[in-house]
Design a protein around this motif. Sequence first.
Motif, PDB file in Angstrom:
ATOM      1  N   SER A  52     -21.825  67.077  11.986  1.00 23.99           N
ATOM      2  CA  SER A  52     -21.901  65.617  12.036  1.00 23.99           C
ATOM      3  C   SER A  52     -22.135  65.096  13.446  1.00 23.99           C
ATOM      4  CB  SER A  52     -20.631  64.993  11.448  1.00 23.99           C
ATOM      5  OG  SER A  52     -19.497  65.464  12.139  1.00 23.99           O
ATOM      6  N   ASP A  53     -21.845  65.930  14.467  1.00 24.56           N
ATOM      7  CA  ASP A  53     -22.107  65.502  15.847  1.00 24.56           C
ATOM      8  C   ASP A  53     -23.435  66.032  16.383  1.00 24.56           C
ATOM      9  OD1 ASP A  53     -21.475  68.148  16.258  1.00 24.56           O
ATOM     10  OD2 ASP A  53     -19.832  67.779  17.647  1.00 24.56           O
ATOM     11  N   GLY A  54     -24.290  66.576  15.485  1.00 27.44           N
ATOM     12  CA  GLY A  54     -25.638  66.984  15.881  1.00 27.44           C
ATOM     13  C   GLY A  54     -25.785  68.418  16.369  1.00 27.44           C
ATOM     14  N   GLU A  55     -24.734  69.215  16.291  1.00 25.10           N
ATOM     15  CA  GLU A  55     -24.811  70.610  16.736  1.00 25.10           C
ATOM     16  C   GLU A  55     -25.427  71.479  15.638  1.00 25.10           C
ATOM     17  OE1 GLU A  55     -21.841  74.316  17.948  1.00 25.10           O
ATOM     18  OE2 GLU A  55     -20.994  72.429  17.244  1.00 25.10           O
ATOM     19  N   VAL A  56     -26.360  72.364  16.021  1.00 27.06           N
ATOM     20  CA  VAL A  56     -26.924  73.313  15.068  1.00 27.06           C
ATOM     21  C   VAL A  56     -25.890  74.405  14.841  1.00 27.06           C
ATOM     22  CG1 VAL A  56     -28.749  75.011  14.652  1.00 27.06           C
ATOM     23  CG2 VAL A  56     -29.302  72.809  15.719  1.00 27.06           C
ATOM     24  N   ILE A  57     -25.422  74.516  13.593  1.00 27.39           N
ATOM     25  CA  ILE A  57     -24.333  75.443  13.277  1.00 27.39           C
ATOM     26  C   ILE A  57     -24.755  76.553  12.310  1.00 27.39           C
ATOM     27  CG2 ILE A  57     -22.516  73.761  13.751  1.00 27.39           C
ATOM     28  CD1 ILE A  57     -22.383  73.355  10.632  1.00 27.39           C
ATOM     29  N   GLY A  58     -25.991  76.486  11.835  1.00 29.50           N
ATOM     30  CA  GLY A  58     -26.471  77.518  10.929  1.00 29.50           C
ATOM     31  C   GLY A  58     -27.955  77.395  10.707  1.00 29.50           C
ATOM     32  N   CYS A  59     -28.534  78.482  10.189  1.00 28.83           N
ATOM     33  CA  CYS A  59     -29.958  78.481   9.888  1.00 28.83           C
ATOM     34  C   CYS A  59     -30.243  79.483   8.783  1.00 28.83           C
ATOM     35  CB  CYS A  59     -30.791  78.816  11.123  1.00 28.83           C
ATOM     36  SG  CYS A  59     -30.521  80.489  11.771  1.00 28.83           S
ATOM     37  N   GLY A  60     -31.369  79.321   8.169  1.00 26.29           N
ATOM     38  CA  GLY A  60     -31.853  80.250   7.164  1.00 26.29           C
ATOM     39  C   GLY A  60     -33.303  79.930   6.878  1.00 26.29           C
ATOM     40  N   ALA A  61     -34.043  80.944   6.441  1.00 23.61           N
ATOM     41  CA  ALA A  61     -35.463  80.750   6.182  1.00 23.61           C
ATOM     42  C   ALA A  61     -35.822  81.317   4.815  1.00 23.61           C
ATOM     43  CB  ALA A  61     -36.293  81.429   7.263  1.00 23.61           C
ATOM     44  N   LEU A  62     -36.870  80.755   4.232  1.00 21.96           N
ATOM     45  CA  LEU A  62     -37.436  81.254   2.988  1.00 21.96           C
ATOM     46  C   LEU A  62     -38.885  81.620   3.272  1.00 21.96           C
ATOM     47  CD1 LEU A  62     -36.943  81.647  -0.129  1.00 21.96           C
ATOM     48  CD2 LEU A  62     -38.254  79.512  -0.360  1.00 21.96           C
ATOM     49  N   HIS A  63     -39.192  82.907   3.144  1.00 23.17           N
ATOM     50  CA  HIS A  63     -40.541  83.407   3.413  1.00 23.17           C
ATOM     51  C   HIS A  63     -41.195  83.833   2.105  1.00 23.17           C
ATOM     52  CE1 HIS A  63     -43.775  85.314   5.648  1.00 23.17           C
ATOM     53  NE2 HIS A  63     -43.654  86.364   4.843  1.00 23.17           N
ATOM     54  N   VAL A  64     -42.290  83.184   1.741  1.00 20.85           N
ATOM     55  CA  VAL A  64     -43.018  83.546   0.530  1.00 20.85           C
ATOM     56  C   VAL A  64     -43.786  84.830   0.803  1.00 20.85           C
ATOM     57  CG1 VAL A  64     -44.814  82.864  -1.113  1.00 20.85           C
ATOM     58  CG2 VAL A  64     -43.181  81.159  -0.255  1.00 20.85           C
ATOM     59  N   MET A  65     -43.600  85.811  -0.098  1.00 21.71           N
ATOM     60  CA  MET A  65     -44.249  87.108   0.044  1.00 21.71           C
ATOM     61  C   MET A  65     -45.413  87.273  -0.923  1.00 21.71           C
ATOM     62  SD  MET A  65     -40.740  89.298   0.404  1.00 21.71           S
ATOM     63  CE  MET A  65     -41.504  90.891   0.604  1.00 21.71           C
ATOM     64  N   TRP A  66     -45.307  86.651  -2.096  1.00 19.40           N
ATOM     65  CA  TRP A  66     -46.339  86.769  -3.120  1.00 19.40           C
ATOM     66  C   TRP A  66     -46.199  85.589  -4.064  1.00 19.40           C
ATOM     67  CZ3 TRP A  66     -50.396  89.620  -2.490  1.00 19.40           C
ATOM     68  CH2 TRP A  66     -51.269  89.857  -3.558  1.00 19.40           C
ATOM     69  N   GLU A  67     -47.050  85.504  -5.034  1.00 25.71           N
ATOM     70  CA  GLU A  67     -47.062  84.368  -5.962  1.00 25.71           C
ATOM     71  C   GLU A  67     -45.688  84.074  -6.547  1.00 25.71           C
ATOM     72  OE1 GLU A  67     -49.240  82.996 -10.134  1.00 25.71           O
ATOM     73  OE2 GLU A  67     -49.574  85.010  -9.358  1.00 25.71           O
ATOM     74  N   ASP A  68     -44.958  85.104  -6.907  1.00 22.50           N
ATOM     75  CA  ASP A  68     -43.680  84.914  -7.583  1.00 22.50           C
ATOM     76  C   ASP A  68     -42.495  85.469  -6.806  1.00 22.50           C
ATOM     77  OD1 ASP A  68     -44.320  87.603  -7.837  1.00 22.50           O
ATOM     78  OD2 ASP A  68     -43.436  87.771  -9.835  1.00 22.50           O
ATOM     79  N   LEU A  69     -42.686  85.786  -5.526  1.00 24.04           N
ATOM     80  CA  LEU A  69     -41.646  86.473  -4.766  1.00 24.04           C
ATOM     81  C   LEU A  69     -41.502  85.884  -3.369  1.00 24.04           C
ATOM     82  CD1 LEU A  69     -39.699  88.974  -4.816  1.00 24.04           C
ATOM     83  CD2 LEU A  69     -41.593  90.265  -3.809  1.00 24.04           C
ATOM     84  N   ALA A  70     -40.259  85.585  -2.995  1.00 22.50           N
ATOM     85  CA  ALA A  70     -39.961  85.099  -1.650  1.00 22.50           C
ATOM     86  C   ALA A  70     -38.723  85.825  -1.141  1.00 22.50           C
ATOM     87  CB  ALA A  70     -39.730  83.589  -1.654  1.00 22.50           C
ATOM     88  N   GLU A  71     -38.472  85.702   0.146  1.00 25.37           N
ATOM     89  CA  GLU A  71     -37.330  86.362   0.769  1.00 25.37           C
ATOM     90  C   GLU A  71     -36.487  85.353   1.541  1.00 25.37           C
ATOM     91  OE1 GLU A  71     -36.276  89.853   4.054  1.00 25.37           O
ATOM     92  OE2 GLU A  71     -38.345  89.157   3.847  1.00 25.37           O
ATOM     93  N   VAL A  72     -35.166  85.443   1.385  1.00 23.49           N
ATOM     94  CA  VAL A  72     -34.244  84.714   2.253  1.00 23.49           C
ATOM     95  C   VAL A  72     -34.134  85.529   3.532  1.00 23.49           C
ATOM     96  CG1 VAL A  72     -31.844  84.026   2.618  1.00 23.49           C
ATOM     97  CG2 VAL A  72     -32.924  83.633   0.404  1.00 23.49           C
TER      98      VAL A  72
END
Length: 169
Positions: A52-72
């Motif tokens: 709430s004070d603007g600090e980045v406290i976490g991250c995560g990404a979603l990478h699409v690998m194929w038409e029906d498949l992605a990776e966290v």
Amino acid sequence: MTSTFSIRPARTGDVAAIKRLVAPLAEQRILMAKETVAYYESLQEFRIAESSDGEVIGCGALHVMWEDLAEVRTLAADDNWRGKGVGHVLVQQLLEDARALGVARVFCLTFEVDFFKRHGFEVMADQTAVDPQVYSELLRSHDEGVAEFLDLARVKPNTLGNTRMIRVL
């Protein structure tokens, strides 16, 4: 959104914070550190947890690998925020993002098996998540995460002990 933090798309100014979150986990060989340019190139895949004070406290990404498949990928929370739902909310958002993109299955390579099981992921019994034709197409990728998914020998030193998990949406 929770009362103490929110989730938002990453911005270019977040790259230093992403690197800060990843660094201790990379030292422990839990995550793989990347070159700064790689974070900028994949920035649109990232979600940021911000206090709430603007600090980045976490991250995560979603990478699409194929038409029906992605990776966290690159799921990390600040030590002071672990156990407070940051990872949970990030994974929920990444799964929503996957659904919005039309992805049917989401993969992860992790040491945190119990965490991902609580989010509906299952340990992959084998590597038949993609058919042979798609496998041969994925072999053409230069992405290290795709190589990890395919369990290629060149990434084995970086993935020893990790568990491959998948969730059907």
